[in-house]
Design an enzyme around this catalytic site. Structure first.
Site, short mmCIF file in Angstrom:
data_model
loop_
_atom_site.label_atom_id
_atom_site.label_comp_id
_atom_site.label_asym_id
_atom_site.label_seq_id
_atom_site.Cartn_x
_atom_site.Cartn_y
_atom_site.Cartn_z
N ASP A 31 2.18 -4.18 -11.07
CA ASP A 31 1.64 -4.04 -9.71
C ASP A 31 0.82 -5.29 -9.41
OD1 ASP A 31 0.01 -3.09 -7.40
OD2 ASP A 31 0.91 -1.16 -7.88
N GLY A 36 -2.39 -1.40 -4.18
CA GLY A 36 -2.77 -0.42 -5.21
C GLY A 36 -4.16 -0.69 -5.76
N ILE A 52 6.40 -8.67 -8.07
CA ILE A 52 7.79 -8.42 -8.53
C ILE A 52 8.72 -9.59 -8.19
CG2 ILE A 52 7.73 -5.90 -8.61
CD1 ILE A 52 9.09 -5.91 -5.79
N ALA A 74 6.42 -1.79 -3.23
CA ALA A 74 7.03 -2.14 -1.94
C ALA A 74 5.97 -2.58 -0.96
CB ALA A 74 7.76 -0.93 -1.36
N TYR A 143 11.77 -2.35 7.66
CA TYR A 143 11.48 -1.63 6.42
C TYR A 143 12.65 -0.72 6.04
CZ TYR A 143 9.31 2.18 3.67
OH TYR A 143 9.02 3.15 2.73
N ASN A 172 8.25 12.60 3.87
CA ASN A 172 6.85 12.18 4.05
C ASN A 172 6.01 12.72 2.90
OD1 ASN A 172 7.67 11.62 6.90
ND2 ASN A 172 5.46 11.23 7.03
N VAL A 186 -0.81 10.83 7.82
CA VAL A 186 -1.49 11.73 8.74
C VAL A 186 -2.32 12.79 8.00
CG1 VAL A 186 0.61 13.15 9.00
CG2 VAL A 186 -1.11 13.22 10.76
N1 LIG Z 1 4.28 7.43 1.23
C1 LIG Z 1 5.42 7.93 1.69
O1 LIG Z 1 5.44 8.93 2.43
C2 LIG Z 1 6.73 7.28 1.34
C3 LIG Z 1 7.89 7.76 1.95
C4 LIG Z 1 9.11 7.19 1.63
C5 LIG Z 1 9.16 6.16 0.68
N2 LIG Z 1 8.02 5.69 0.13
C6 LIG Z 1 8.14 4.61 -0.86
O2 LIG Z 1 7.43 4.99 -2.02
C7 LIG Z 1 6.96 3.82 -2.70
C8 LIG Z 1 5.48 3.95 -2.98
O3 LIG Z 1 4.80 4.07 -1.73
P1 LIG Z 1 3.27 4.49 -1.63
O4 LIG Z 1 3.17 5.38 -0.46
O5 LIG Z 1 2.77 4.96 -2.93
O6 LIG Z 1 2.64 3.09 -1.21
P2 LIG Z 1 1.53 2.20 -1.92
O7 LIG Z 1 1.32 1.04 -1.01
O8 LIG Z 1 0.36 3.02 -2.32
O9 LIG Z 1 2.25 1.70 -3.25
C9 LIG Z 1 2.98 0.50 -3.34
C10 LIG Z 1 2.46 -0.28 -4.53
O10 LIG Z 1 3.26 -1.46 -4.66
C11 LIG Z 1 2.38 -2.55 -4.95
N3 LIG Z 1 3.04 -3.78 -4.48
C12 LIG Z 1 3.26 -4.15 -3.20
N4 LIG Z 1 3.90 -5.35 -3.17
C13 LIG Z 1 4.07 -5.73 -4.46
C14 LIG Z 1 4.66 -6.88 -5.08
N5 LIG Z 1 5.18 -7.87 -4.34
N6 LIG Z 1 4.67 -6.95 -6.42
C15 LIG Z 1 4.13 -5.95 -7.19
N7 LIG Z 1 3.55 -4.84 -6.64
C16 LIG Z 1 3.53 -4.73 -5.30
C17 LIG Z 1 1.10 -2.24 -4.20
O11 LIG Z 1 -0.03 -2.92 -4.73
C18 LIG Z 1 1.01 -0.72 -4.37
O12 LIG Z 1 0.28 -0.38 -5.53
C19 LIG Z 1 7.35 2.64 -1.80
O13 LIG Z 1 8.56 2.10 -2.27
C20 LIG Z 1 7.55 3.29 -0.44
O14 LIG Z 1 8.42 2.54 0.35
C21 LIG Z 1 6.81 6.22 0.43
#
Ligand SMILES: NC(=O)c1ccc[n+]([C@@H]2O[C@H](COP(=O)([O-])OP(=O)(O)OC[C@H]3O[C@@H](n4cnc5c(N)ncnc54)[C@H](O)[C@@H]3O)[C@@H](O)[C@H]2O)c1
Length: 308
Positions: A31, A36, A52, A74, A143, A172, A186
């Protein structure tokens, strides 16, 4: 198994790390901490603070030798992808390709990829609800297009380089550790405002619907994908359509919050109705969401009320 969780310091990834540890797997995290937080992780977990996209990622594969890569890292903010699609694709497409390339050359047996049911299907035809995996993929944001592109690359890596994978198309997701800055957070926003007895604003009419999955149920989907769901994309949803107004009412009940909501302008490009059909996940992963909405909201509220 040795499992490398990318984005493991984030909201969902950190819960997945906890879930794998509870099943006695050996877990390390990549990460860059851009969104994060180290505090989301048990101090005993090895964290490689690395982007990454960076060449330094190769050293992580050499040292940790993962058997499974579970890819949660992401750029996960939809409006940010609209204002900067190049950055979004850089992290979400090129960063993922860097991981795929290393996974294929370092003997990874399974790649679990987190996609987005909410973003992939765009605004589905109401007659297609709840949406099956076979519904048209019509993302409305860069996205969503990034998530779609990676699903195509996974097919290539599977067919041409023999890398096994499962795609989890999340609905979600809500729960403890979600950042209120996150798009679609939300539940976290309502919990934070209600815990402080502050006014709550609903964007638009509140009649827009989503499929809300408690983060603990996401964890069990990732555990199931270690052994199942080979070479396929699977919806991770409840099949229950819930309006934002319903979320407000249910959270108000949990929180003992007695004020009425305010209504603000609707958000441009906001999907009106989405709910995912989880029957493929039931059949292929033997997975279903077990946490009822009231229970999930109560756990989430308790976390935000206690200031984490
Ligand atoms: N939260 C939701 O409802 C939801 C829904 C659909 C998909 N997702 C997917 O789930 C995954 C996690 O989402 P989340 O809600 O926990 O978001 P989040 O932002 O809390 O987690 C993403 C993590 O990725 C890390 N990150 C970002 N860019 C990076 C990079 N270039 N290199 C290394 N680390 C990196 C961030 O520091 C963070 O810890 C994502 O792929 C997101 O697209 C989330």
């Amino acid at each position: 198994m040795r499992i490398l969780v990318t984005g493991g310091a984030g909201f969902i990834g950190s819960h997945v790390v906890d879930g794998f540890k509870a099943e006695n797997h050996e877990v390390a995290v990549v990460d860059d901490l851009s969104a994060g937080n180290r505090a989301n992780l048990d101090p005993a977990i090895k964290l490689y603070q690395c982007d990454i996209r960076d060449d330094a990622l190769e050293a992580v594969f050499r040292e940790f030798k993962p058997e499974v890569v579970d890819h949660h890292a992401a750029q996960s903010n939809v409006p940010a992808s609209v204002s900067n699609p190049v950055h979004d694709a850089s992290v979400n497409v090129l960063g993922t390709l860097n991981l795929l390339r290393l996974s294929a050359t370092h003997g990874v047996k399974k790649f679990i990829y987190v996609s987005s049911g909410g973003a992939m299907y765009g605004e589905p035809d109401p007659t297609d609800l709840p949406v099956k995996e076979t519904a048209p993929v019509r993302p409305l944001s860069p996205y969503g297009a990034s998530k779609q592109a990676v699903e195509a690359w996974l097919g290539v890596y599977h067919r041409t380089f023999g890398l096994d994978y499962t795609v989890l198309r999340y609905a979600n997701i809500y729960g403890p550790r979600q950042s209120i800055r996150e798009e679609g957070a939300v539940v976290a926003v309502f919990a934070t405002r209600m815990a402080a007895d502050q006014p709550v604003t609903i964007d638009g009419t509140g009649q827009q619907t989503r499929d809300f999955v408690y983060v603990g149920d996401c964890v069990t989907a990732n555990v199931a994908a270690l052994e199942r769901g080979s070479g396929m994309s699977v919806n991770i949803g409840t099949g229950r359509e819930t309006s934002i107004r319903d979320i407000f009412e249910a959270m108000a009940e949990v929180a003992g919050y007695s004020h009425q909501p305010n209504f603000g302008p609707g958000r441009t490009g906001d999907v009106v109705r989405i709910v995912l059909d989880p029957s493929l996940a039931k059949r292929e992963l033997n997975w279903e969401a077990k946490t009822g909405l009231h229970d999930g909201l109560a756990k989430t509220y308790a976390y935000f009320r206690n200031g984490r």
